[in-house]
Design a protein around this motif. Structure first.
Motif, PDB file in Angstrom:
ATOM      1  N   GLY A  51       0.771  -1.236   0.000  1.00  0.00           N
ATOM      2  CA  GLY A  51       0.000   0.000   0.000  1.00  0.00           C
ATOM      3  C   GLY A  51       0.801   1.284   0.000  1.00  0.00           C
ATOM      4  O   GLY A  51       0.229   2.375   0.067  1.00  0.00           O
ATOM      5  N   TYR A  52       2.107   1.188  -0.085  1.00  0.00           N
ATOM      6  CA  TYR A  52       2.943   2.396  -0.107  1.00  0.00           C
ATOM      7  C   TYR A  52       3.036   2.931  -1.541  1.00  0.00           C
ATOM      8  O   TYR A  52       3.066   2.168  -2.506  1.00  0.00           O
ATOM      9  N   ARG A  53       3.129   4.254  -1.670  1.00  0.00           N
ATOM     10  CA  ARG A  53       3.195   4.869  -2.995  1.00  0.00           C
ATOM     11  C   ARG A  53       4.343   5.877  -3.116  1.00  0.00           C
ATOM     12  O   ARG A  53       4.979   5.953  -4.154  1.00  0.00           O
ATOM     13  N   ASP A  54       4.586   6.669  -2.081  1.00  0.00           N
ATOM     14  CA  ASP A  54       5.674   7.652  -2.116  1.00  0.00           C
ATOM     15  C   ASP A  54       6.934   7.006  -1.539  1.00  0.00           C
ATOM     16  O   ASP A  54       7.286   7.219  -0.369  1.00  0.00           O
ATOM     17  N   ILE A  55       7.564   6.200  -2.357  1.00  0.00           N
ATOM     18  CA  ILE A  55       8.690   5.373  -1.904  1.00  0.00           C
ATOM     19  C   ILE A  55      10.003   6.058  -2.275  1.00  0.00           C
ATOM     20  O   ILE A  55      10.283   6.298  -3.448  1.00  0.00           O
ATOM     21  N   ALA A  56      10.806   6.374  -1.264  1.00  0.00           N
ATOM     22  CA  ALA A  56      12.118   6.975  -1.488  1.00  0.00           C
ATOM     23  C   ALA A  56      13.204   5.927  -1.289  1.00  0.00           C
ATOM     24  O   ALA A  56      12.990   4.900  -0.638  1.00  0.00           O
ATOM     25  N   MET A  57      14.377   6.208  -1.839  1.00  0.00           N
ATOM     26  CA  MET A  57      15.536   5.347  -1.608  1.00  0.00           C
ATOM     27  C   MET A  57      16.642   6.181  -0.991  1.00  0.00           C
ATOM     28  O   MET A  57      16.959   7.272  -1.466  1.00  0.00           O
ATOM     29  N   LEU A  58      17.241   5.679   0.075  1.00  0.00           N
ATOM     30  CA  LEU A  58      18.398   6.312   0.699  1.00  0.00           C
ATOM     31  C   LEU A  58      19.622   5.508   0.288  1.00  0.00           C
ATOM     32  O   LEU A  58      19.779   4.350   0.672  1.00  0.00           O
ATOM     33  N   SER A  59      20.484   6.140  -0.530  1.00  0.00           N
ATOM     34  CA  SER A  59      21.627   5.451  -1.112  1.00  0.00           C
ATOM     35  C   SER A  59      22.925   6.081  -0.627  1.00  0.00           C
ATOM     36  O   SER A  59      22.930   7.153  -0.022  1.00  0.00           O
ATOM     37  N   LEU A  60      24.031   5.409  -0.916  1.00  0.00           N
ATOM     38  CA  LEU A  60      25.338   5.843  -0.421  1.00  0.00           C
ATOM     39  C   LEU A  60      25.951   6.900  -1.318  1.00  0.00           C
ATOM     40  O   LEU A  60      25.993   6.759  -2.538  1.00  0.00           O
ATOM     41  N   GLN A  61      26.442   7.947  -0.694  1.00  0.00           N
ATOM     42  CA  GLN A  61      27.171   8.998  -1.408  1.00  0.00           C
ATOM     43  C   GLN A  61      28.658   8.693  -1.321  1.00  0.00           C
ATOM     44  O   GLN A  61      29.180   8.336  -0.271  1.00  0.00           O
ATOM     45  N   GLN A  78      28.314   7.338   4.684  1.00  0.00           N
ATOM     46  CA  GLN A  78      28.039   6.366   5.742  1.00  0.00           C
ATOM     47  C   GLN A  78      28.613   6.866   7.069  1.00  0.00           C
ATOM     48  O   GLN A  78      29.433   6.212   7.718  1.00  0.00           O
ATOM     49  N   ILE A  79      28.164   8.033   7.453  1.00  0.00           N
ATOM     50  CA  ILE A  79      28.528   8.658   8.730  1.00  0.00           C
ATOM     51  C   ILE A  79      27.215   8.942   9.440  1.00  0.00           C
ATOM     52  O   ILE A  79      26.303   9.537   8.852  1.00  0.00           O
ATOM     53  N   MET A  80      27.087   8.521  10.680  1.00  0.00           N
ATOM     54  CA  MET A  80      25.791   8.538  11.348  1.00  0.00           C
ATOM     55  C   MET A  80      25.128   9.914  11.359  1.00  0.00           C
ATOM     56  O   MET A  80      23.937  10.036  11.098  1.00  0.00           O
ATOM     57  N   ARG A  81      25.899  10.950  11.627  1.00  0.00           N
ATOM     58  CA  ARG A  81      25.259  12.267  11.677  1.00  0.00           C
ATOM     59  C   ARG A  81      24.740  12.675  10.293  1.00  0.00           C
ATOM     60  O   ARG A  81      23.716  13.347  10.180  1.00  0.00           O
ATOM     61  N   ASP A  82      25.439  12.254   9.236  1.00  0.00           N
ATOM     62  CA  ASP A  82      24.982  12.565   7.878  1.00  0.00           C
ATOM     63  C   ASP A  82      23.750  11.742   7.515  1.00  0.00           C
ATOM     64  O   ASP A  82      22.838  12.236   6.842  1.00  0.00           O
ATOM     65  N   VAL A  83      23.734  10.491   7.949  1.00  0.00           N
ATOM     66  CA  VAL A  83      22.554   9.649   7.721  1.00  0.00           C
ATOM     67  C   VAL A  83      21.350  10.243   8.444  1.00  0.00           C
ATOM     68  O   VAL A  83      20.242  10.308   7.896  1.00  0.00           O
ATOM     69  N   GLN A  84      21.557  10.679   9.677  1.00  0.00           N
ATOM     70  CA  GLN A  84      20.465  11.290  10.439  1.00  0.00           C
ATOM     71  C   GLN A  84      19.959  12.555   9.756  1.00  0.00           C
ATOM     72  O   GLN A  84      18.747  12.781   9.653  1.00  0.00           O
ATOM     73  N   PHE A  85      20.883  13.366   9.256  1.00  0.00           N
ATOM     74  CA  PHE A  85      20.496  14.603   8.569  1.00  0.00           C
ATOM     75  C   PHE A  85      19.704  14.293   7.309  1.00  0.00           C
ATOM     76  O   PHE A  85      18.653  14.909   7.041  1.00  0.00           O
ATOM     77  N   ALA A  86      20.187  13.339   6.505  1.00  0.00           N
ATOM     78  CA  ALA A  86      19.489  12.978   5.264  1.00  0.00           C
ATOM     79  C   ALA A  86      18.106  12.417   5.562  1.00  0.00           C
ATOM     80  O   ALA A  86      17.134  12.699   4.840  1.00  0.00           O
ATOM     81  N   THR A  87      17.987  11.631   6.623  1.00  0.00           N
ATOM     82  CA  THR A  87      16.694  11.047   6.991  1.00  0.00           C
ATOM     83  C   THR A  87      15.711  12.129   7.443  1.00  0.00           C
ATOM     84  O   THR A  87      14.540  12.133   7.041  1.00  0.00           O
ATOM     85  N   ARG A  88      16.183  13.049   8.275  1.00  0.00           N
ATOM     86  CA  ARG A  88      15.314  14.146   8.722  1.00  0.00           C
ATOM     87  C   ARG A  88      14.864  15.008   7.543  1.00  0.00           C
ATOM     88  O   ARG A  88      13.721  15.458   7.482  1.00  0.00           O
ATOM     89  N   ARG A  89      15.772  15.229   6.604  1.00  0.00           N
ATOM     90  CA  ARG A  89      15.421  16.029   5.427  1.00  0.00           C
ATOM     91  C   ARG A  89      14.315  15.351   4.617  1.00  0.00           C
ATOM     92  O   ARG A  89      13.417  16.009   4.103  1.00  0.00           O
ATOM     93  N   LEU A  90      14.390  14.022   4.529  1.00  0.00           N
ATOM     94  CA  LEU A  90      13.336  13.278   3.831  1.00  0.00           C
ATOM     95  C   LEU A  90      12.015  13.337   4.593  1.00  0.00           C
ATOM     96  O   LEU A  90      10.958  13.624   4.027  1.00  0.00           O
ATOM     97  N   LEU A  91      12.095  13.066   5.902  1.00  0.00           N
ATOM     98  CA  LEU A  91      10.869  12.905   6.693  1.00  0.00           C
ATOM     99  C   LEU A  91      10.246  14.225   7.136  1.00  0.00           C
ATOM    100  O   LEU A  91       9.088  14.260   7.549  1.00  0.00           O
ATOM    101  N   ALA A 109      19.376   1.337   7.671  1.00  0.00           N
ATOM    102  CA  ALA A 109      17.929   1.260   7.909  1.00  0.00           C
ATOM    103  C   ALA A 109      17.609   1.314   9.399  1.00  0.00           C
ATOM    104  O   ALA A 109      16.600   1.911   9.806  1.00  0.00           O
ATOM    105  N   LEU A 110      18.435   0.711  10.219  1.00  0.00           N
ATOM    106  CA  LEU A 110      18.196   0.739  11.660  1.00  0.00           C
ATOM    107  C   LEU A 110      18.305   2.169  12.205  1.00  0.00           C
ATOM    108  O   LEU A 110      17.564   2.561  13.105  1.00  0.00           O
ATOM    109  N   GLU A 111      19.217   2.951  11.650  1.00  0.00           N
ATOM    110  CA  GLU A 111      19.328   4.348  12.055  1.00  0.00           C
ATOM    111  C   GLU A 111      18.127   5.153  11.574  1.00  0.00           C
ATOM    112  O   GLU A 111      17.648   6.061  12.264  1.00  0.00           O
ATOM    113  N   VAL A 112      17.616   4.812  10.388  1.00  0.00           N
ATOM    114  CA  VAL A 112      16.424   5.489   9.864  1.00  0.00           C
ATOM    115  C   VAL A 112      15.218   5.211  10.762  1.00  0.00           C
ATOM    116  O   VAL A 112      14.423   6.108  11.049  1.00  0.00           O
ATOM    117  N   ILE A 113      15.084   3.979  11.240  1.00  0.00           N
ATOM    118  CA  ILE A 113      14.015   3.654  12.190  1.00  0.00           C
ATOM    119  C   ILE A 113      14.149   4.526  13.441  1.00  0.00           C
ATOM    120  O   ILE A 113      13.159   5.065  13.957  1.00  0.00           O
TER     121      ILE A 113
END
Length: 343
Positions: free
Chosen positions: A185-195, A229-242, A259-263
């Motif tokens: 049932g999801y439609r707005d599906i994003a992908m978080l990939s490695l820079q 793949q640096i936790m603070r950058d992953v957190q920033f990218a996730t917040r920007r998405l959400l 993914a565990l950090e995104v959760i």
């Protein structure tokens, strides 16, 4: 009769002492050490028992002068991702009944560091090299393969002729993720990939994500965010998405570790998983099964990848020249992080 340890160099047990303890000739011990053809299992077992009893270890430098050190080099992108532990388990299982030992180096996912680590392994006369998640070019890998038997795990290059590859079908894995999320049932599906430096693994996964979105008629919603793949950058990218103007209702992450950090970030923002946002990882590591995570993920059989890579590099050491490209089919393991149903 010589006393035990007499004439030892650096306190090491000698091959002569092993022969005396086993009641065989020095030549017989040498044949066992070289895995020479025609050595009986009884003789092999007797000599091995004496080696274990006396604590005998062959001198790697001396073996190198004879052409083989019985060491393999394993190059990892980093130590934080638990998926690499699965690969290591497969490598160790494959080596259990051999004389080979594995030595590990860390590349930090950069070609410059990887080149330095590989050069050091070659200088130390390791018999073969396994690279995981290499960012090297075909030309660089060909150059390594002219010096040492080489197997690349997580490097998609089916046209390569001088080295072997062992891969998950990453494009198919990403396609399975999108199909699963759409069915849930999801439609707005994003992908978080490695820079970072180009990686064929990420290219294949991004391609599979795009294919899945277009296949589902969601091409206009394609949204690939990148993060180091640096936790603070992953957190920033996730917040920007959400917290952006168009929040995705699902995020596909390039690895479970991320993914565990995104959760964690989604929970911190007060979002419910999976009701407000579904989250999917890749690798199906042991942490996916923990109740607080219950993370849907793609299983790419890390132990099997390690086993096959080790088999291939030893075959190369033993003289095989025909190229082999081994591909593991992916399998999606659904858990609570994507259990929302349409309607």
């Amino acid at each position: 009769m010589a006393q035990a340890g007499e004439g030892r160099r650096n306190g090491r047990v000698t091959i002569r002492e092993v022969a005396e303890d086993a009641g065989v000739s020095v030549a017989a011990v040498s044949k066992v050490l070289r895995d020479a053809y025609g050595v009986s299992e009884a003789l092999r077992a007797k000599v091995r028992a004496s080696m274990d009893k006396l604590g005998y270890r062959p001198l790697a430098s001396a073996r190198g002068m004879r052409g083989q050190t019985y060491t393999l080099g394993l190059v990892l992108p980093d130590l934080r991702n638990p998926f690499f532990a699965d690969i290591m388990t497969g490598v160790n299982n494959a080596l259990e009944r051999t004389q080979y030992q594995v030595m590990m180096g860390i590349s930090s996912s950069t070609a410059k560091l990887e080149t330095g680590v590989v050069d050091s392994m070659i200088d130390r006369q390791m018999d073969g090299i396994i690279l995981i998640g290499s960012t090297e070019t075909r030309e660089s890998l060909n150059s390594i393969a002219t010096k040492k038997p080489l197997v690349a795990i997580g490097h998609h290059d089916p046209s390569a002729e001088t080295f072997d590859t062992v891969n998950n079908n990453d494009q198919q894995g990403a396609l399975l993720v999108v199909r699963h999320l759409v069915a849930a049932g999801y439609r707005d599906i994003a992908m978080l990939s490695l820079q970072g430096e180009p990686s064929s693994i990420l290219s294949e996964r991004e391609m599979g994500y795009r294919r899945g979105m277009i296949e589902a008629g969601l091409g206009g919603a394609i949204n690939i965010a990148h993060s180091p793949q640096i936790m603070r950058d992953v957190q920033f990218a996730t917040r920007r998405l959400l917290q952006g103007p168009k929040r995705p209702d699902a995020i596909f992450c390039w690895t479970d570790f991320i993914a565990l950090e995104v959760i964690s970030v989604a929970t911190e923002l007060g979002l419910r998983v999976p009701q407000d946002v579904g989250i999917v990882g890749y690798d199906n590591t042991m942490y996916c099964d923990f109740a607080q995570n219950s993370l849907t993920s793609i299983d790419q059989s890390g132990e099997l990848l390690g086993l096959q890579a080790t088999r291939l590099v030893i075959e190369r050491i033993n003289g095989r020249s025909d190229v082999e490209h081994f591909v593991v089919p992916p399998r999606l393991v659904a858990r609570r992080s994507t259990s929302r149903k349409e309607g």
